[in-house]
Design a protein around this motif. Sequence first.
Motif, mmCIF file in Angstrom:
data_model
loop_
_atom_site.group_PDB
_atom_site.id
_atom_site.type_symbol
_atom_site.label_atom_id
_atom_site.label_comp_id
_atom_site.label_asym_id
_atom_site.label_seq_id
_atom_site.Cartn_x
_atom_site.Cartn_y
_atom_site.Cartn_z
ATOM 1 N N GLY A 90 -1.638 3.384 8.290
ATOM 2 C CA GLY A 90 -2.541 4.276 7.634
ATOM 3 C C GLY A 90 -2.434 4.548 6.277
ATOM 4 N N PRO A 91 -2.987 5.490 5.569
ATOM 5 C CA PRO A 91 -3.096 5.612 4.267
ATOM 6 C C PRO A 91 -1.802 5.648 3.511
ATOM 7 N N ASN A 92 -0.873 5.966 3.886
ATOM 8 C CA ASN A 92 0.608 6.258 3.623
ATOM 9 C C ASN A 92 1.410 5.307 3.992
ATOM 10 N N PRO A 93 1.635 3.998 3.777
ATOM 11 C CA PRO A 93 2.683 3.148 4.651
ATOM 12 C C PRO A 93 4.154 3.567 4.524
ATOM 13 N N SER A 94 4.245 4.663 3.697
ATOM 14 C CA SER A 94 5.800 4.959 3.552
ATOM 15 C C SER A 94 5.896 6.075 4.486
ATOM 16 N N ALA A 105 2.176 5.552 -4.542
ATOM 17 C CA ALA A 105 3.516 4.910 -4.798
ATOM 18 C C ALA A 105 3.599 3.967 -3.685
ATOM 19 N N ALA A 106 3.507 4.399 -2.485
ATOM 20 C CA ALA A 106 3.746 3.643 -1.408
ATOM 21 C C ALA A 106 2.742 2.264 -1.316
ATOM 22 N N GLN A 107 1.790 2.574 -1.647
ATOM 23 C CA GLN A 107 0.782 1.347 -1.900
ATOM 24 C C GLN A 107 1.031 0.328 -2.881
ATOM 25 N N ALA A 108 1.515 0.956 -4.086
ATOM 26 C CA ALA A 108 2.297 0.192 -4.968
ATOM 27 C C ALA A 108 3.522 -0.770 -4.474
ATOM 28 N N ALA A 109 4.276 -0.123 -3.703
ATOM 29 C CA ALA A 109 5.340 -0.882 -3.101
ATOM 30 C C ALA A 109 4.897 -1.966 -2.381
#
Length: 301
Positions: A90-94, A105-109
Amino acid sequence: MAGVMTSRRVLAIALACLSGSAIGQAQGRGGGGAPPPTAKASAPIDLTGNWTAVITEDWHVRMLMPPKGDFGSGAAGTIENPGVGFIGAGPNPSAQGNIPYRAAAAQAAMKWDPAKDEAEGNACKAYGAPGIMRLPTHLRISWQDDDTLKMEADYGTQTRVFHFGPPPDRGRLDYGNATFVPPQVQKVEPPAGVEPSWQGYSIASWTIMGGSGNFARGGSLKVVTTRLKPGYYWKNGMPYTGNAALTEYFRVMELPDRSQWIRFTQIVDDSEYLTQPWIVNYAFKKLSDGSKWNPTPCAVK
């Protein structure tokens, strides 16, 4: 009017009957008395010595090298939560991970590139103040001077310095008006011009409890760290920004087997990357000596 004057006389007499030690403390803090004790002299707990991290929480991301996209619950898209879907999809991997990340932030990770970090001389990004206490490190704590506590970590060969500001005054008795002026806590800020660094600038203060009557003296250490360089919570590129503010609490306890432990609480506020403060609790056990001290350099993996 007579009743008011009588009340003031009663209050004045009551204040005058306070113990000599209490009055002395109030006067000493209010100016004209003895200088306030140093941070070292007033310490309610002893943190000095050698300690080792005891990894009982977040084991696989602290002891092992977690893969990219592992937010504490496994690599993104590999573990299914029945009825919900795959974790990290989904849009927020975290989502459903351990870190309350915003999507950005999750996408940066997910863009973590260890080779790039190493090429840019950023091998220590996971060894900054928000990360070093999570790693399997030994600590060596000592007094650098009477108002500065030094904490060394052998994992990555890092040094943290905790600066104690002036202690809060304990208030004072105003005999002229028969009133007690409450304590004034002095706000302490990092000095102007302090450049961001991996360990940032840390301001420390004691919380002191007990110490009179039948109550044993004890307390805890509070440390607030700012002026950080952007870094990682874990070695797999879980990022925090340079605006992150780190608050830590150190408490000491002794178990029935006479072993001594630090109960450590870490709180990170980073509104750009986190949806809420992130809180973890870890433990360190005191060692009898420094024989296990083994300084190693920073490594990206």
